[in-house]
Structures are given as structure tokens and as C-alpha cells.
Design an enzyme around this catalytic site. Structure first.
Site, PDB file in Angstrom:
ATOM      1  N   ALA A  62       1.035  -0.989  -0.084  1.00  0.00           N
ATOM      2  CA  ALA A  62      -0.039   0.208   0.108  1.00  0.00           C
ATOM      3  C   ALA A  62       1.060   1.133   0.024  1.00  0.00           C
ATOM      4  O   ALA A  62       0.439   2.064  -0.659  1.00  0.00           O
ATOM      5  CB  ALA A  62      -0.853  -0.065   1.238  1.00  0.00           C
ATOM      6  N   GLU A  63       1.793   1.363   0.594  1.00  0.00           N
ATOM      7  CA  GLU A  63       2.704   2.461   0.983  1.00  0.00           C
ATOM      8  C   GLU A  63       3.779   2.655  -0.310  1.00  0.00           C
ATOM      9  O   GLU A  63       3.788   3.793  -0.791  1.00  0.00           O
ATOM     10  CB  GLU A  63       3.662   2.458   2.277  1.00  0.00           C
ATOM     11  CG  GLU A  63       4.683   3.854   2.117  1.00  0.00           C
ATOM     12  CD  GLU A  63       4.624   4.419   3.469  1.00  0.00           C
ATOM     13  OE1 GLU A  63       5.266   5.469   3.390  1.00  0.00           O
ATOM     14  OE2 GLU A  63       3.911   3.934   4.421  1.00  0.00           O
ATOM     15  N   ALA A  64       4.129   1.567  -0.853  1.00  0.00           N
ATOM     16  CA  ALA A  64       4.759   1.397  -2.319  1.00  0.00           C
ATOM     17  C   ALA A  64       3.986   2.066  -3.369  1.00  0.00           C
ATOM     18  O   ALA A  64       4.345   3.076  -3.943  1.00  0.00           O
ATOM     19  CB  ALA A  64       5.407   0.583  -2.526  1.00  0.00           C
TER      20      ALA A  64
END
Length: 142
Positions: A62-64
């Protein structure tokens, strides 16, 4: 998009290029643009002790993906850094791949927020995440 193009876009220092967490999870980017970034990881190799996909792996994906869509919307003269990440894990995944789709939900001068939906091979939602990145002037030389 090639790995070299992604590194160039992200401003990754060559000394750190081989040390990326995304690589350790096996993240593969299949679509890359300001309206949508798509990537997937294998479940195998990213498990927690009960044989399920680790929730932290969902968070990394998700963060990437969210960071990429935020950076693409902020512009090349800006740098974006994660400010807040929230993940809701809806269902366990035991095998196959998990695919994430990041889309912008707010693009402002000071922040960009992305929604990231992760699904299993059957298209069932396994996690919903939201990432907000702060937008700053890109430091000289970066």
C-alpha cells in the site's frame, strides 16, 4: 516500467538501489501513471506464522503504490514523504498473488492522499488502505 526508470523517477541513490524493501517482497509494477498505479506480490515468501499473508506486507504494498501515485501527482519538482498510512485487513490470503491498485483521492499543494485496494487472485478485497503524503520542494541535487 523498468526498474531503472522507477529508480530514476523516485530519485533513489544508486548506493541504495539494491536495498529496496519492495524488491524483497517481490513487488512487480504492471501499471504506472498519475491516475492509477498497479502492482502485485506473491503470497509465498510473505507469510506470518499461521501461513497467511503478513499484514505488514499489505502495508508495504500500500505504501509503495500509494507513494508512487502521490509523487506522480505532486510533480517532478516536488518530493513526497509518507505522513499517514492506515490499513484495514478484510480477509486472509493463503496463496497466489495479491494485487494493489492505488488511485488519488485528493491532490493538493501540501498533501496528496491515495486509496489503495488490495485483492486476491479471485478479485476479493483483502485490504483497503489510505496513504497521505506531504508535498515539499525537492531538495537541490535530489
Amino acid at each position: 516500467m523498468t526498474e531503472q526508470a522507477l529508480e530514476s523517477f523516485a530519485g533513489i541513490d544508486p548506493a541504495f538501489a539494491g536495498q529496496q524493501l519492495n524488491d524483497k517482497l517481490g513487488l512487480e509494477i504492471s501499471e504506472f501513471g498519475p491516475e492509477r498505479v498497479v502492482g502485485s506480490i506473491p503470497v509465498e515468501g510473505n507469510l506470518q506464522p499461521y501461513g497467511l499473508l503478513h499484514g505488514g506486507a499489505n502495508a508495504v504494498v500500500a505504501e509503495a503504490l500509494g507513494s508512487m501515485v502521490c509523487a506522480l501527482n505532486a510533480g517532478t519538482d516536488k518530493a513526497t514523504m509518507g505522513l499517514e498510512l492506515s490499513c484495514t485487513h478484510h480477509r486472509a490470503v493463503r496463496s497466489g498473488r495479491v494485487t494493489g491498485v492505488a488511485t488519488p483521492v485528493h491532490v493538493g499543494r501540501g498533501t496528496v492522499t491515495a486509496e489503495i485496494v488490495l485483492t486476491d487472485d479471485q478479485g476479493r478485497r483483502s485490504c483497503t488502505a489510505r496513504l497521505t503524503c506531504v508535498v515539499r520542494e525537492r531538495p537541490p541535487g535530489m
